[in-house]
Scaffold this motif. Structure first.
Motif, short mmCIF file in Angstrom:
data_model
loop_
_atom_site.label_atom_id
_atom_site.label_comp_id
_atom_site.label_asym_id
_atom_site.label_seq_id
_atom_site.Cartn_x
_atom_site.Cartn_y
_atom_site.Cartn_z
N LYS A 85 0.83 -1.19 0.00
CA LYS A 85 0.00 0.00 0.00
C LYS A 85 0.87 1.24 0.00
N GLY A 86 0.31 2.36 -0.50
CA GLY A 86 1.05 3.61 -0.52
C GLY A 86 0.90 4.31 -1.86
N PHE A 87 1.03 5.65 -1.85
CA PHE A 87 0.82 6.44 -3.05
C PHE A 87 1.84 6.10 -4.13
N ALA A 88 3.11 5.97 -3.76
CA ALA A 88 4.16 5.69 -4.75
C ALA A 88 3.90 4.37 -5.45
N THR A 89 3.49 3.36 -4.67
CA THR A 89 3.21 2.06 -5.26
C THR A 89 2.00 2.13 -6.19
N GLU A 90 0.98 2.91 -5.81
CA GLU A 90 -0.21 3.06 -6.65
C GLU A 90 0.14 3.71 -7.98
N VAL A 91 1.01 4.72 -7.94
CA VAL A 91 1.43 5.38 -9.17
C VAL A 91 2.18 4.40 -10.08
#
Length: 581
Positions: free
Chosen positions: A310-316
């Motif tokens: 999980k996390g914003f960087a991983t989502e991007v």
């Protein structure tokens, strides 16, 4: 991950965490297994494709019409331009598009027309992320907000630059709305009438063209600037209906399943079908949707095992990787089918005729009054043809319609080009030939409305599995808007400089569209969305089918290695089973 079926804070589970059907208080009907394993039984079980069956569910029909309001807004934009561009008051207020004042008027007119398409291209790109992350319903709402801002700027514009900005921002909204609609419709429609309901998008586009054409036909007599500002303002009216309906519109069952919201998925499916959860058809469709969601989740983990945190960087990173996936061997054929469909839809010349129909009829020697009248007749004929397609879409199939349309469009363009090339210098003595040209422009609209109008909006939403569907439709819609932008930009200079060669240009692409349809276009009639892998016979189809078969067994309470279900055990290989289906 918790197997709680009521959880709303998870994504689709993997097979290790599949909640048994007993957790939902369901006893499976004995017919469910047959419907699950037979690739066409579920579609047949829901019935045929008669008018009564198409509109058998009031909620589904209302949802389809609401979602397709985005197509209506696009049609409004197309319908208002053809007359506004020849209004004397508009030309005096915006002299940059008046050929009598500016030598670059043709280019400026093309830019003003085409910037909406460029904005729509950007909007369609946003859909791939918004529709998957926040739902198809939220994507519609965001698109509507962009459209409202753009329409407001267009209505209040006092310079060409303002008008271009307004059209670009409004285009972002139209791009999102027109892209999300076929995704949403394909995911809520019963499999037996999915094609007919997907035609609704094209019908709403054409209906919007006709309505707004006659609104601008009426407002052209207003002496003030309201002759063109009023149509820009009125195009926002359907948006109020859409905004209100967003509070009623249910989430897509397939999106709910992709979020692990299985109970909501079942409840929504029962509402859409108007059937209880004890019905074998609802149970089978619900299970197939869950199986597809779980398979998609496992496939994603398989493709990107390092991007599960999980996390914003991983989502991007996952978002970027998901776009790259669309061009990998397992999916690229489906991606390119959607892109090619929308490419040909624009390069066969439809929007050149709609945007600039008075100018084109002028090349056939018609006076200003007849130019407007025949433009209206042309749009009405396309609407009639789309209505006809509504009834035959799930009977004839997609591929035969494409082939028929290509032949009709190519012949029409060639005949019109011959009439203009031979007789344009003396229409006064060749009125019969002029009307032959007009007749075949009208025939072209019928051929297009039956085929290359509705099919490119329907098929991209059909061919992709749910994990790829939003981005697949986004890419095909991007192709539509990018090519629409090109056509809108180049048509005025083409008409001005090469005359009848414009029709030869479109005839060539109409011919190529038929070649493409004959050799490449698939037939998706009679297949459920979860069974499209079998249509493409890709090298991953057997692997995917095995994964889905194991997940299906677990979902109905059997062992993953149970021998019931698909009968490929009696074939020489799984590949033969895939081919036989």
């Amino acid at each position: 991950m918790s197997p709680n079926p009521k959880s709303t804070e998870q994504v689709a589970t993997t097979r290790a965490h599949i909640p048994p059907v007993t957790d939902f208080g369901i006893t499976l009907d004995p017919d469910v297994e047959n419907l699950l394993w037979d690739s066409t039984a579920l579609a047949r079980a829901y019935g045929g494709a008669s008018l009564s069956e198409i509109f058998s569910s009031r909620l589904t029909s209302l949802c389809v019409i609401t979602a397709c309001v985005g197509g209506l807004l696009f049609g409004f934009d197309q319908g208002l331009l053809s007359i506004i561009l020849v209004m004397p008051k508009f030309l005096s207020d915006f002299p940059d598009v008046d050929t009598a004042v500016s030598s670059s008027a043709g280019f400026n007119k093309g830019i003003m027309t085409a910037m909406l398409e460029l904005g729509a291209f950007l909007g369609a790109i946003f859909v791939g992320f918004v529709a998957d992350k926040y739902s198809r319903k939220v994507s519609i709402g965001v698109g509507l907000a962009w459209f409202a801002v753009g329409s407001t700027i267009q209505t209040s514009s006092f310079s060409l630059a303002q008008l271009i900005v307004g059209r670009t921002l409004g285009g972002i909204g139209i791009g999102m709305l027109s892209c999300t609609a076929p995704i949403y419709v394909s995911e809520i429609a019963p499999p037996n009438v999915r094609g007919a309901l997907l035609v609704m998008e094209q019908f709403m586009i054409v209906f919007g063209i006709v309505v707004m054409f006659y609104i601008t036909y009426g407002t052209r007599i207003i002496e003030s600037a309201w002759c063109y500002r009023l149509p820009f303002l009125l195009q926002m009216v359907p948006g109020f209906f859409l905004a209100g309906m967003l509070f009623i519109l249910p989430y897509s069952p397939r999106w709910l399943a992709s979020q692990g919201r299985d109970q909501e998925c079942l409840d929504t499916l029962c509402r859409l079908r108007g059937l209880p959860p004890t019905d074998a058809r609802v149970q089978a469709e619900w299970l197939s949707i869950r199986v597809e969601a779980i398979h998609n989740r496992e496939a994603l983990l398989e493709r990107h095992p390092t991007l599960t945190e999980k996390g914003f960087a991983t989502e991007v990173k996952l978002e970027m990787a998901s776009w790259v996936d669309m061009f990998k061997p397992a999916v690229i054929r489906r991606t390119m089918i959607g892109i090619a469909l929308m490419f040909f839809q624009q390069f066969v010349g439809i929007n050149a005729l709609i945007y600039y129909s008075p100018t084109l009829f002028e090349t056939l020697g018609l006076d200003s009054s007849l130019q407007l009248h025949m433009s209206g007749v042309m749009n009405i004929l396309q609407m009639v043809a789309v209505i006809a397609a509504f009834f035959v879409f799930d009977r004839i199939g997609r591929r035969p319609l494409l082939l028929i349309g290509s032949i009709g469009m190519c012949a029409s363009h060639v005949i019109v080009a011959i009439m203009i090339g031979l007789y344009s210098k003396d229409w006064a003595n060749h009125s019969g030939q002029a009307w032959v040209g007009v007749t075949f422009i009208l025939f072209y609209m019928v051929a297009f409305g039956l085929s290359w109008g509705p099919v490119p909006w329907a098929m991209p939403a059909e061919v992709h599995s749910s994990s790829y569907r939003a981005k697949g439709v986004a890419l095909s819609t991007c192709s539509n808007w990018l090519n629409n932008f090109i056509i809108g930009l180049v048509t005025p200079p083409m008409i001005q400089h090469i005359g009848y060669g414009t029709f030869i240009f479109f005839a060539a692409f109409s011919f190529l569209s038929g070649i493409w349809a004959w050799f490449i276009a698939p037939e998706t009639k009679g297949r459920t969305l979860e069974q499209m892998d079998l249509v493409f016979h890709s090298h991953t189809a057997a692997h995917d089918w095995e994964m889905k078969a194991q997940i299906t067994r677990l979902a109905i309470g059997q062992s993953a290695e149970s021998r019931s279900g698909p009968e490929y055990e009696n074939k020489a290989s799984k590949e033969e089973f895939i081919e036989s289906k």
